[in-house]
Design a protein around this motif. Structure first.
Motif, mmCIF file in Angstrom:
data_model
loop_
_atom_site.group_PDB
_atom_site.id
_atom_site.type_symbol
_atom_site.label_atom_id
_atom_site.label_comp_id
_atom_site.label_asym_id
_atom_site.label_seq_id
_atom_site.Cartn_x
_atom_site.Cartn_y
_atom_site.Cartn_z
ATOM 1 N N LYS A 19 0.837 -1.205 0.000
ATOM 2 C CA LYS A 19 0.000 0.000 0.000
ATOM 3 C C LYS A 19 0.871 1.254 0.000
ATOM 4 N N ASP A 20 1.926 1.252 0.817
ATOM 5 C CA ASP A 20 2.841 2.398 0.855
ATOM 6 C C ASP A 20 3.559 2.579 -0.486
ATOM 7 N N LEU A 21 3.959 1.477 -1.095
ATOM 8 C CA LEU A 21 4.641 1.560 -2.389
ATOM 9 C C LEU A 21 3.728 2.167 -3.453
ATOM 10 N N GLU A 22 2.519 1.657 -3.520
ATOM 11 C CA GLU A 22 1.583 2.167 -4.516
ATOM 12 C C GLU A 22 1.259 3.644 -4.285
ATOM 13 N N ALA A 23 1.246 4.053 -3.017
ATOM 14 C CA ALA A 23 0.913 5.448 -2.694
ATOM 15 C C ALA A 23 1.953 6.426 -3.221
ATOM 16 N N VAL A 24 3.212 5.983 -3.333
ATOM 17 C CA VAL A 24 4.267 6.874 -3.825
ATOM 18 C C VAL A 24 4.637 6.587 -5.283
ATOM 19 N N GLY A 25 3.824 5.768 -5.961
ATOM 20 C CA GLY A 25 4.018 5.555 -7.390
ATOM 21 C C GLY A 25 4.922 4.409 -7.783
ATOM 22 N N VAL A 26 5.325 3.563 -6.827
ATOM 23 C CA VAL A 26 6.118 2.381 -7.178
ATOM 24 C C VAL A 26 5.158 1.300 -7.646
ATOM 25 N N ASN A 27 5.364 0.804 -8.857
ATOM 26 C CA ASN A 27 4.399 -0.142 -9.426
ATOM 27 C C ASN A 27 4.979 -1.518 -9.715
ATOM 28 N N HIS A 28 6.204 -1.802 -9.215
ATOM 29 C CA HIS A 28 6.897 -3.027 -9.596
ATOM 30 C C HIS A 28 7.707 -3.513 -8.396
ATOM 31 N N VAL A 29 7.597 -4.808 -8.073
ATOM 32 C CA VAL A 29 8.397 -5.359 -6.974
ATOM 33 C C VAL A 29 9.143 -6.596 -7.439
ATOM 34 N N LEU A 30 10.304 -6.807 -6.851
ATOM 35 C CA LEU A 30 11.052 -8.050 -7.019
ATOM 36 C C LEU A 30 10.749 -8.898 -5.791
ATOM 37 N N ALA A 31 9.992 -9.961 -5.973
ATOM 38 C CA ALA A 31 9.496 -10.771 -4.859
ATOM 39 C C ALA A 31 10.494 -11.862 -4.497
ATOM 40 N N LEU A 32 11.003 -11.804 -3.271
ATOM 41 C CA LEU A 32 12.039 -12.712 -2.797
ATOM 42 C C LEU A 32 11.637 -13.340 -1.466
ATOM 43 N N ARG A 33 12.111 -14.553 -1.218
ATOM 44 C CA ARG A 33 11.886 -15.130 0.107
ATOM 45 C C ARG A 33 12.705 -14.393 1.147
ATOM 46 N N GLY A 34 13.986 -14.220 0.879
ATOM 47 C CA GLY A 34 14.889 -13.583 1.830
ATOM 48 C C GLY A 34 15.552 -14.613 2.725
ATOM 49 N N ASP A 35 16.624 -14.193 3.364
ATOM 50 C CA ASP A 35 17.364 -15.066 4.281
ATOM 51 C C ASP A 35 16.747 -15.048 5.669
ATOM 52 N N LYS A 36 16.947 -16.110 6.397
ATOM 53 C CA LYS A 36 16.446 -16.202 7.772
ATOM 54 C C LYS A 36 17.100 -15.124 8.634
ATOM 55 N N PRO A 37 16.292 -14.253 9.280
ATOM 56 C CA PRO A 37 16.871 -13.233 10.167
ATOM 57 C C PRO A 37 17.610 -13.880 11.341
#
Length: 212
Positions: A19-37
């Motif tokens: 929601k925050d991304l779309e609010a500032v005009g970001v329309n594309h994400v790179l979807a990753l699992r990420g490493d275990k914190p």
């Protein structure tokens, strides 16, 4: 394009970020699992809401209007059982809605070309972007490259051995190696390149200016 990891996130967390991304005009994400914190217990890791990047891709496509890209691994994800199983997960990402792939870093273009052939045979049809990371200091081999699971060809290993104790010479040689990689990729018809610039804009500018 924003990089988004999901390993420690709830559905509410993901929706708040998108929601925050779309609010500032970001329309594309790179979807990753990420490493275990580091502060995540093994039990929490096993019970996470989004076990894999495919789950995140599906969730984003079902709940937002964002364009989604995903990662891929020319030399196989370090946790994958085999290259065939890794490409099967890549196909799943495409089926879940990924519109483009950005590859993990690699240093031997032959590995990337073989990977592209296998991916296309598996009916992966979306663009696959080659990820290039310039090695400008020898210590990168023991840190970033090792974590990525990428192999180091003899040519690059020899460069590190020759110039590793001379920072400026190593920097120049690493940039030249990256430029050679990119020029070869272009000659072979690979039209998209992603440079892992590591917050080094001057280095990235030099590489872009050196591409034929």
């Amino acid at each position: 394009m924003a990089h988004m990891t999901c390993v420690g996130s709830t559905e509410e967390d993901i929706l708040a970020v998108t929601k925050d991304l779309e609010a500032v005009g970001v329309n594309h994400v790179l979807a990753l699992r990420g490493d275990k914190p580091r502060d995540m217990s093994d039990e929490q890791f096993e019970q996470r809401i989004f076990p894999h990047a495919t789950d995140l891709i599906h969730f984003i496509n079902q709940n937002t209007n964002l364009i989604v890209s995903a990662s891929c691994y020319p030399e196989k994800h370090p946790e994958a059982i085999s290259m065939d199983s890794d490409i099967a997960f890549m196909k799943m990402k495409q089926d879940m809605g990924a519109e483009m792939f950005i590859s993990q870093l690699f240093f031997d273009n032959s590995d990337f070309y073989r990977f592209i052939e296998r991916a296309r045979r598996a009916e992966i049809t979306v663009p696959i972007v080659a990820g290039i990371m310039p090695i400008t200091s020898a210590k990168q081999i023991g840190s970033t490259v090792t974590l990525a699971g990428s192999s180091v060809p003899k040519k690059l290993a020899d460069i590190c051995a020759k110039y590793g104790e001379s920072p400026e010479d190593m920097r120049k040689a690493g940039i030249a190696y990256a430029i050679d990689q990119i020029n070869d990729l272009k000659r072979c018809g690979m039209g998209h390149i992603h440079i892992y610039c590591m917050n080094k804009p001057k280095m990235t500018k030099e590489i872009c200016e050196g591409i034929c």
